[in-house]
Design a protein around this motif. Structure first.
Motif: not given
Ligand code: UD1
Length: 416
Positions: A21-24, A303-305, A161-165, A123-127
């Motif tokens: 998995a790329k996202n993993a 999944p959106t993807d 529930p942001s994945v990246g955050a 990336i506001d949620l991360h920060l």
């Molecule tokens: C990851 C996946 C991507 C997938 C997405 C949603 C990776 C490398 N990428 O992206 O393939 O489509 O999850 O399942 O794993 N948001 C905010 N603020 C933040 C962070 C996110 O507003 O600080 C919003 C984003 O704009 C978006 C939503 O949250 O609308 C989802 O984003 P997020 O879950 O963070 O996706 P990614 O981690 O970027």
């Protein structure tokens, strides 16, 4: 720019062994910097985004070696804690290095990630979360400068529930003092994979896969050996490729239990599925049925993807389907291209109404982003005549050897 040329109408039938998995793999490779040792990562797909991640590691001073699908990262020589603008612009997911580098160096400098074709991706949620863990963050001249005298565990609630955050918080919290809880955490299987990898390095992360994750800080992590989970989005794309052509396919190296929402929709569209622990067998009817409504949602939702590849299925299904995109605001860019191929799709805001047509026609189309590009491949496999898809590099960000796999399953496909 490379092009894929597909003569449609051949059944996609056979067997495909699904890539890692790329996202993993991206967050796991980033996490290796915390080891101060050697990590051996298996089942790493050969993708452009993975190569870029390797390059980030090398620029930080790590040694990276790839042999087949095994990537070995030795982080003992790491001397830098900055990621420059060119790499951040090329791959937004480099932001995931932030938590890992802070954890190891107590400071990090990364360029602000720019815009992205599928939406703003702030990336506001991360920060906000990193500040709550004791990181001082200055945003200056397009760079984010982070320092932390001491990382301190805390209770973090994510508004979404942001994945990246969720991943960045896990990485930062692993070596923080005390305990961190993340509530409303992302529940994606790739989060579970990252947590399992961190634990194999000596971390104490619990609850991944649920909406509350608990991280007990440890002093340091050691190197580890780990196998990346199968790519559920790639798996579903190949199921779609076979389903739209009325084919019969067997996927190996998959986790069907991670794919519930997608398999449910395929079943609704009329395919027959048989799942075993690490395999899926699918037989498709001559023509698929429409699906009432698909709403993209955080996991375990749809999944959106995979929204765009499944829209290609709906474009040729019997009846009308509705898609509602709740995650990214600009994820219907494939619609214009599918329309060029004869699809009947109306978009209004975040909704798309897809009236299934009997046939799609081959055309010259452009992949504008990774998954949208995959949706064009799916449509082209079933279209009458020849489709030329330009922008293949974008598709190759996420699909390893897509052309070879489809060729082996009977597609008339070539790359120019
Ligand atoms: C990851 C996946 C991507 C997938 C997405 C949603 C990776 C490398 N990428 O992206 O393939 O489509 O999850 O399942 O794993 N948001 C905010 N603020 C933040 C962070 C996110 O507003 O600080 C919003 C984003 O704009 C978006 C939503 O949250 O609308 C989802 O984003 P997020 O879950 O963070 O996706 P990614 O981690 O970027």
């Amino acid at each position: 720019m490379g092009r894929l040329i597909i003569d449609g109408g051949e059944k996609i039938s056979g067997e495909i062994c699904v890539q890692g998995a790329k996202n993993a793999v991206l967050p796991i490779l980033a996490a290796t910097v915390m080891a101060d040792g050697v990590c051996v990562i298996k089942n790493c797909p050969a993708l452009r985004d993975v190569d870029k991640t390797d390059l980030v590691l090398e620029r930080l001073g790590c040694t990276v070696k790839r042999e087949g699908n095994v990537v070995t990262v030795d982080t003992r020589g790491m001397y830098d804690c900055r990621i420059c603008e060119d790499l951040m612009r090329e791959m937004r997911s480099s932001i995931i290095f932030l938590g890992a580098i802070i954890s190891r160096c107590k400071k990090a400098v990364v360029s602000m990630p720019g815009g992205c074709p599928i939406g703003l991706r702030p990336i506001d949620l991360h920060l906000k979360a990193l500040r709550e863990l004791g990181v001082d963050i200055q945003e200056e001249h397009g760079y984010i400068k982070c320092t932390a005298e001491k990382l301190q565990g805390g209770n973090i609630h994510l508004d979404f529930p942001s994945v990246g955050a969720t991943e960045n918080i896990m990485l930062t919290a692993v070596c923080a003092e005390g305990t961190t809880t993340i509530s409303n955490a992302a529940r994606e299987p790739e989060i579970v994979d990252l947590g399992n990898f961190l634990n194999s390095m000596g971390a104490r992360v619990y609850g991944m896969g649920g909406s509350v994750i608990t991280v007990h800080g440890v002093e340091k992590l050691h190197g580890a050996e780990y196998t990346i989970m199968p790519d559920r989005i790639v798996a579903a794309t190949y199921l779609a490729a076979s389903a739209i052509t009325g084919g019969e396919i067997c996927l190996k190296n998959v986790n069907p239990q991670d794919m519930g929402a997608m398999l449910h929709v395929l079943g609704e569209m009329g395919v027959k599925l048989r799942c075993e622990a690490d395999r899926i067998m699918q037989t498709a009817p001559k023509r698929l049925k429409s699906v009432h409504t698909i709403r993209t949602m955080p996991y375990p939702g749809f999944p959106t993807d995979i929204q765009s590849p499944f829209m290609s299925l709906a474009a040729m299904a019997r009846g009308t389907s509705v898609f509602i995109e709740n995650i990214f605001e600009n994820r219907f860019q494939h619609v214009d291209e599918l329309t060029r191929m004869g699809a009947d799709i109306k978009v209004e805001g975040r909704s798309a109404v897809v009236r299934g047509v009997k046939e799609l026609q081959g055309a010259n189309v452009v992949a504008r982003e990774l998954r949208g590009g995959a949706s064009l491949v799916v449509a082209a496999l079933a279209a009458n005549g020849t489709t030329t898809i330009s922008g293949v590099e974008l598709i190759e960000r996420g699909y390893e050897n897509i052309e070879k796999h489809l060729l082996n399953c009977g597609a008339k496909i070539r790359r120019e």
